[in-house]
Design an enzyme around this catalytic site. Structure first.
Site, PDB file in Angstrom:
ATOM      1  N   ASP A  49       0.775  -1.106   0.030  1.00 18.54           N
ATOM      2  CA  ASP A  49      -0.069   0.015   0.195  1.00 18.54           C
ATOM      3  C   ASP A  49       0.932   1.338  -0.004  1.00 18.54           C
ATOM      4  O   ASP A  49       2.123   1.100   0.089  1.00 18.54           O
ATOM      5  CB  ASP A  49      -0.787  -0.132   1.142  1.00 18.54           C
ATOM      6  N   ASP A  51      -0.091   5.057   1.051  1.00 19.95           N
ATOM      7  CA  ASP A  51      -0.205   6.082   2.116  1.00 19.95           C
ATOM      8  C   ASP A  51      -0.010   5.325   3.546  1.00 19.95           C
ATOM      9  O   ASP A  51      -0.782   4.458   3.742  1.00 19.95           O
ATOM     10  CB  ASP A  51      -1.612   6.640   2.099  1.00 19.95           C
TER      11      ASP A  51
HETATM   12  P1  TMP Z   1      -4.284   3.765   0.429  1.00 18.10           P
HETATM   13  O1  TMP Z   1      -4.051   3.531   2.017  1.00 18.10           O
HETATM   14  O2  TMP Z   1      -4.818   2.698  -0.082  1.00 18.10           O
HETATM   15  O3  TMP Z   1      -2.960   4.539  -0.143  1.00 18.10           O
HETATM   16  O4  TMP Z   1      -5.449   4.676   0.800  1.00 18.10           O
HETATM   17  C1  TMP Z   1      -5.803   6.263   0.463  1.00 18.10           C
HETATM   18  C2  TMP Z   1      -5.955   6.720   1.848  1.00 18.10           C
HETATM   19  O5  TMP Z   1      -6.552   8.038   1.349  1.00 18.10           O
HETATM   20  C3  TMP Z   1      -7.116   6.133   2.797  1.00 18.10           C
HETATM   21  O6  TMP Z   1      -6.666   6.165   4.256  1.00 18.10           O
HETATM   22  C4  TMP Z   1      -8.109   7.161   2.622  1.00 18.10           C
HETATM   23  C5  TMP Z   1      -7.566   8.434   2.411  1.00 18.10           C
HETATM   24  N1  TMP Z   1      -8.253   9.717   1.786  1.00 18.10           N
HETATM   25  C6  TMP Z   1      -7.875  10.882   2.423  1.00 18.10           C
HETATM   26  O7  TMP Z   1      -7.062  11.223   2.937  1.00 18.10           O
HETATM   27  N2  TMP Z   1      -8.533  12.015   1.857  1.00 18.10           N
HETATM   28  C7  TMP Z   1      -9.560  11.665   0.858  1.00 18.10           C
HETATM   29  O8  TMP Z   1     -10.387  12.685   0.345  1.00 18.10           O
HETATM   30  C8  TMP Z   1     -10.206  10.435   0.432  1.00 18.10           C
HETATM   31  C9  TMP Z   1     -11.332  10.131  -0.383  1.00 18.10           C
HETATM   32  C10 TMP Z   1      -9.541   9.479   0.988  1.00 18.10           C
END
Ligand code: TMP
Length: 297
Positions: A49, A51
């Protein structure tokens, strides 16, 4: 028998008796690790992953930005976008990490959140050229040791799939910015569609949110087939939804799931220990992965 003798690989990797390294079933993990090590780099792939997994959750006592956060806080985005996105984050993120709600209960909220953010983004007509500046101006950082890890994986031609419910265009720029976007790295995420002038006008394909990482693009593509024979997987995630990222890897497989627990630590510990083989508690480094890879070099 002492733990050192009972779990020789965990011991060799220095993973025993560390408070921030939690392992529910050391016998199983020791066996998994020794199988992966014995298989060597030709049998290995990494699925990660982005973020708060490849990227740090905080730095210098400040929360670091996710792909979305990079846009939410960018002065290049119109103020109405920043205000609205931050309101949505405050409403929906607590649902994403709620320790009581089930994934089924959370999913409709995630779909609603992503839908609202996407509509809002389309309204802004942001340009492709602003992305590099947004990343440069942000406080995003990769976990300590990520550059080193990626360079070793590249040198051994180990495929890395970065699978993210964030924003693909921003994520790719982050990987480029930190010099880890090599040709062994593939990104699956939400990508923008642009018009001829390079203004963002929508999204390509189905939305990927945190809880549908088993259902989309990559699993319908031939990615896992193309890298067939690599049945030893190191999976890195920070959300329970990340466990599903390896669902497309053919059986039999050996998936070592490493979970970074960054937030709501006490409430989520038991759940993380049940679902990830190794739980790293507020560990902002890639030390454990690097030790494993170093042992194989
Ligand atoms: P990831 O962990 O798969 O990379 O997921 C993306 C992360 O982004 C998840 O924790 C939700 C977050 N997110 C935001 O921070 N701001 C937003 O506007 C949205 C839609 C998701």
């Amino acid at each position: 028998m002492s733990e050192t003798k009972e779990f020789p690989t965990l011991n060799k990797l220095g993973l025993l008796d560390k408070k921030h390294i939690q392992i529910l079933d050391p016998g199983h993990v020791d066996h998994l690790l020794s199988t992966i090590i014995a298989g060597g780099f030709n049998k290995m792939q990494v699925i990660a992953d982005h973020d708060r997994t490849l990227s740090r959750a905080h730095y210098n006592n400040e929360k670091t930005e996710t792909c979305h956060g990079i846009m939410d806080n960018s002065p290049l985005m119109p103020p109405y976008y920043r205000e609205e996105a931050s309101k949505l984050l405050n409403k929906y993120y607590p649902i994403e990490v709620d320790p009581i709600m089930t994934e089924e209960e959370k999913t409709p909220h995630m779909v609603e959140w992503y839908g609202k953010i996407h509509t809002l983004l389309i309204k802004c007509g942001m340009s492709r050229t602003s992305i590099a500046t947004m990343v440069k101006q942000s406080n995003v950082r990769l976990r300590d040791g990520t550059e080193d890890l990626f360079s070793k994986l590249k040198s051994k031609s180990v495929p890395v799939l970065v699978f993210s419910a964030g924003m693909g265009d921003i994520l790719e720029e982050v990987l480029r910015h930190f010099n880890v976007y090599d040709d062994n790295v593939k990104v699956v995420s939400n990508f923008f569609e642009y018009d001829e002038q390079g203004n963002m006008i929508g999204f390509k394909g189905e939305i990927i949110h945190v809880f549908n990482k088993n259902e989309n693009a990559v699993h319908e593509s031939d990615y896992f087939k193309k890298i067939g024979g690599r049945n030893n997987v190191i999976l890195l995630g920070d959300s329970l939804g990340d466990i599903k990222m390896a669902h497309g890897v053919p059986q039999p497989n050996n998936v070592l799931k490493i979970g970074f627990l960054n937030d709501k630590i006490e409430e989520r510990m038991e759940m993380y220990k049940k679902n990830f083989d190794i739980v790293l508690v507020d560990d902002q480094t890639m030390e454990v992965c690097n030790r494993l890879i170093d042992l194989m070099m």
